[in-house]
Design an enzyme around this catalytic site. Structure first.
Site, PDB file in Angstrom:
ATOM      1  N   ILE A  13      34.699  55.205  52.242  1.00  0.00           N
ATOM      2  CA  ILE A  13      33.980  55.424  50.982  1.00  0.00           C
ATOM      3  C   ILE A  13      32.616  54.734  51.025  1.00  0.00           C
ATOM      4  O   ILE A  13      31.604  55.311  50.590  1.00  0.00           O
ATOM      5  CB  ILE A  13      34.821  54.896  49.790  1.00  0.00           C
ATOM      6  CG1 ILE A  13      36.095  55.731  49.631  1.00  0.00           C
ATOM      7  CG2 ILE A  13      34.008  54.914  48.496  1.00  0.00           C
ATOM      8  CD1 ILE A  13      37.115  55.165  48.653  1.00  0.00           C
ATOM      9  N   ASN A  74      32.311  47.577  47.268  1.00  0.00           N
ATOM     10  CA  ASN A  74      33.261  48.560  47.790  1.00  0.00           C
ATOM     11  C   ASN A  74      34.321  47.945  48.706  1.00  0.00           C
ATOM     12  O   ASN A  74      35.444  48.435  48.766  1.00  0.00           O
ATOM     13  CB  ASN A  74      32.467  49.633  48.557  1.00  0.00           C
ATOM     14  CG  ASN A  74      33.343  50.462  49.468  1.00  0.00           C
ATOM     15  OD1 ASN A  74      34.125  51.299  49.006  1.00  0.00           O
ATOM     16  ND2 ASN A  74      33.245  50.219  50.779  1.00  0.00           N
ATOM     17  N   TYR A 137      47.845  44.473  46.318  1.00  0.00           N
ATOM     18  CA  TYR A 137      46.681  45.364  46.172  1.00  0.00           C
ATOM     19  C   TYR A 137      46.488  45.749  44.708  1.00  0.00           C
ATOM     20  O   TYR A 137      45.381  45.679  44.162  1.00  0.00           O
ATOM     21  CB  TYR A 137      46.912  46.603  47.042  1.00  0.00           C
ATOM     22  CG  TYR A 137      45.802  47.620  47.038  1.00  0.00           C
ATOM     23  CD1 TYR A 137      44.594  47.374  47.679  1.00  0.00           C
ATOM     24  CD2 TYR A 137      45.974  48.861  46.410  1.00  0.00           C
ATOM     25  CE1 TYR A 137      43.573  48.311  47.688  1.00  0.00           C
ATOM     26  CE2 TYR A 137      44.964  49.817  46.426  1.00  0.00           C
ATOM     27  CZ  TYR A 137      43.766  49.541  47.067  1.00  0.00           C
ATOM     28  OH  TYR A 137      42.769  50.480  47.076  1.00  0.00           O
ATOM     29  N   LYS A 141      43.365  44.924  42.264  1.00  0.00           N
ATOM     30  CA  LYS A 141      42.569  45.982  41.611  1.00  0.00           C
ATOM     31  C   LYS A 141      42.636  45.870  40.083  1.00  0.00           C
ATOM     32  O   LYS A 141      41.660  46.175  39.394  1.00  0.00           O
ATOM     33  CB  LYS A 141      43.039  47.365  42.070  1.00  0.00           C
ATOM     34  CG  LYS A 141      42.743  47.673  43.549  1.00  0.00           C
ATOM     35  CD  LYS A 141      41.258  47.697  43.874  1.00  0.00           C
ATOM     36  CE  LYS A 141      40.983  48.260  45.263  1.00  0.00           C
ATOM     37  NZ  LYS A 141      39.551  48.151  45.626  1.00  0.00           N
ATOM     38  N   THR A 172      40.172  58.467  54.128  1.00  0.00           N
ATOM     39  CA  THR A 172      39.390  57.439  54.842  1.00  0.00           C
ATOM     40  C   THR A 172      40.317  56.744  55.843  1.00  0.00           C
ATOM     41  O   THR A 172      41.541  56.962  55.829  1.00  0.00           O
ATOM     42  CB  THR A 172      38.868  56.356  53.875  1.00  0.00           C
ATOM     43  OG1 THR A 172      39.993  55.574  53.427  1.00  0.00           O
ATOM     44  CG2 THR A 172      38.141  56.941  52.680  1.00  0.00           C
TER      45      THR A 172
HETATM   46  P1  NAD Z   1      38.101  51.540  54.751  1.00  0.00           P
HETATM   47  O1  NAD Z   1      39.128  50.655  55.340  1.00  0.00           O
HETATM   48  O2  NAD Z   1      37.483  52.594  55.553  1.00  0.00           O
HETATM   49  O3  NAD Z   1      36.916  50.676  54.111  1.00  0.00           O
HETATM   50  C1  NAD Z   1      37.005  49.347  53.740  1.00  0.00           C
HETATM   51  C2  NAD Z   1      35.764  48.681  54.228  1.00  0.00           C
HETATM   52  O4  NAD Z   1      35.762  47.321  53.783  1.00  0.00           O
HETATM   53  C3  NAD Z   1      35.705  48.664  55.757  1.00  0.00           C
HETATM   54  O5  NAD Z   1      34.415  49.022  56.183  1.00  0.00           O
HETATM   55  C4  NAD Z   1      36.013  47.220  56.094  1.00  0.00           C
HETATM   56  O6  NAD Z   1      35.420  46.784  57.303  1.00  0.00           O
HETATM   57  C5  NAD Z   1      35.411  46.517  54.887  1.00  0.00           C
HETATM   58  N1  NAD Z   1      35.964  45.175  54.726  1.00  0.00           N
HETATM   59  C6  NAD Z   1      37.242  44.790  54.753  1.00  0.00           C
HETATM   60  N2  NAD Z   1      37.329  43.462  54.610  1.00  0.00           N
HETATM   61  C7  NAD Z   1      36.060  43.010  54.477  1.00  0.00           C
HETATM   62  C8  NAD Z   1      35.493  41.734  54.293  1.00  0.00           C
HETATM   63  N3  NAD Z   1      36.248  40.637  54.223  1.00  0.00           N
HETATM   64  N4  NAD Z   1      34.140  41.637  54.189  1.00  0.00           N
HETATM   65  C9  NAD Z   1      33.355  42.737  54.259  1.00  0.00           C
HETATM   66  N5  NAD Z   1      33.839  43.961  54.451  1.00  0.00           N
HETATM   67  C10 NAD Z   1      35.176  44.099  54.555  1.00  0.00           C
HETATM   68  O7  NAD Z   1      38.794  52.164  53.473  1.00  0.00           O
HETATM   69  P2  NAD Z   1      38.166  52.889  52.208  1.00  0.00           P
HETATM   70  O8  NAD Z   1      39.228  53.796  51.728  1.00  0.00           O
HETATM   71  O9  NAD Z   1      36.829  53.416  52.479  1.00  0.00           O
HETATM   72  O10 NAD Z   1      38.103  51.673  51.182  1.00  0.00           O
HETATM   73  C11 NAD Z   1      36.936  51.354  50.440  1.00  0.00           C
HETATM   74  C12 NAD Z   1      37.348  50.889  49.060  1.00  0.00           C
HETATM   75  O11 NAD Z   1      37.973  51.974  48.386  1.00  0.00           O
HETATM   76  C13 NAD Z   1      38.360  49.743  49.056  1.00  0.00           C
HETATM   77  O12 NAD Z   1      38.031  48.814  48.051  1.00  0.00           O
HETATM   78  C14 NAD Z   1      39.649  50.447  48.721  1.00  0.00           C
HETATM   79  O13 NAD Z   1      40.570  49.590  48.106  1.00  0.00           O
HETATM   80  C15 NAD Z   1      39.161  51.525  47.786  1.00  0.00           C
HETATM   81  N6  NAD Z   1      40.057  52.659  47.616  1.00  0.00           N
HETATM   82  C16 NAD Z   1      40.479  53.381  48.683  1.00  0.00           C
HETATM   83  C17 NAD Z   1      41.331  54.457  48.471  1.00  0.00           C
HETATM   84  C18 NAD Z   1      41.850  55.303  49.614  1.00  0.00           C
HETATM   85  O14 NAD Z   1      42.806  56.047  49.407  1.00  0.00           O
HETATM   86  N7  NAD Z   1      41.259  55.270  50.782  1.00  0.00           N
HETATM   87  C19 NAD Z   1      41.748  54.780  47.175  1.00  0.00           C
HETATM   88  C20 NAD Z   1      41.287  54.018  46.108  1.00  0.00           C
HETATM   89  C21 NAD Z   1      40.431  52.962  46.332  1.00  0.00           C
END
Ligand code: NAD
Length: 239
Positions: A13, A74, A137, A141, A172
């Protein structure tokens, strides 16, 4: 030209959000733990790539030496485990990155943010209702939603808004990892694991990262000036 920061910009994202802003003409900074992943997101768009761990106060302070107009918190992690099998380490790490990371990002952003500024958290529908096997989690959130609603009230008079997007499952690496874990644990096919993890969706599919980016773009727009303290649900009708 607006100055935009996206944390966790090296994948998923965060990558879609950062590219959306950059392609729209904004000056984008992306932060994350791996420089190579950030550079892959940039792919020649001229973004500023800076390594920073959202859970680390010192590295977050260093990100904000110049102010931003739009800040997208994010970065987040989510590992599945029932409460009975949730170690203190898993709990603490999840809260540190997924909740405290948003707090540090927004707190540092506030100092130099001008009227018209936008604070946007990538939360989840897990921040609006409970999730079995994801209590840490979901608790993190829910905490993000409390932070967003409270901060919205603090910044409203400054002409700043603070909102969240609350997606369901998004296509993702995080979703892919969840599917792989179920596939391996239950020794089932990827298709079967997808059905178990994602369930039946009203729209027949999960969310695309670009669809979350479009919602973030709206919340960052001048037209959304009176949308404040809101969690914008993106699930295709699931909730
Ligand atoms: P993703 O794992 O691709 O992205 C998460 C990103 O956060 C990665 O680039 C990772 O390197 C970075 N990250 C993790 N720990 C970190 C830290 N300590 N410092 C800096 N960066 C860090 O997954 P995503 O789905 O793109 O997740 C992005 C956001 O969206 C998250 O907050 C996740 O909870 C939220 N989200 C995801 C979904 C889903 O289904 N994928 C649904 C709802 C919300």
């Amino acid at each position: 030209m607006r100055r935009v920061l996206v944390t966790g910009g090296g994948s998923g994202i965060g990558r879609a959000v950062a590219r959306d802003f950059a392609d729209g003409g904004d000056h984008v900074t992306i932060s994350g733990r791996r420089l190579d992943a950030l550079q892959e997101t940039d792919a020649g768009r001229g973004m500023h790539c800076q390594t920073a761990d959202v859970a680390d106060e010192t590295s977050m302070k260093a990100l904000f030496d110049t102010p931003f107009d739009v800040v997208v918190a994010n970065a987040g992690i989510g590992r599945a485990a029932p409460v009975a099998n949730t170690s203190l380490d898993l709990w603490n790490t999840t809260i540190a990155v997924t909740l405290t990371g948003v707090f540090l990002t927004f707190r540092e952003a506030l100092a130099g943010m001008k009227s018209g500024g936008r604070l946007i958290a990538v939360s989840s529908i897990a921040g609006l209702h409970g999730e079995p096997n994801a209590a840490a989690y979901s608790a993190a959130k829910h905490g993000v939603m409390g932070l967003v609603k409270s901060l919205a009230l603090e910044v409203a008079k400054r002409g700043i808004t603070c909102n969240a997007v609350c997606p369901g499952w998004v296509d993702t690496p995080m979703a892919e990892t969840a599917v792989t874990n179920v596939m391996q644990r239950l020794e089932i096919s990827r298709e079967e694991a997808k059905k178990r993890v994602f369930g039946d969706k009203p729209s027949g599919r999960i969310v695309k990262p670009e669809e979350v980016a479009a919602a973030v773009r709206y919340l960052a727009s001048p037209e959304a000036a009176m949308v404040n303290g809101h969690g914008l649900v993106i699930t295709g009708g699931e909730t």
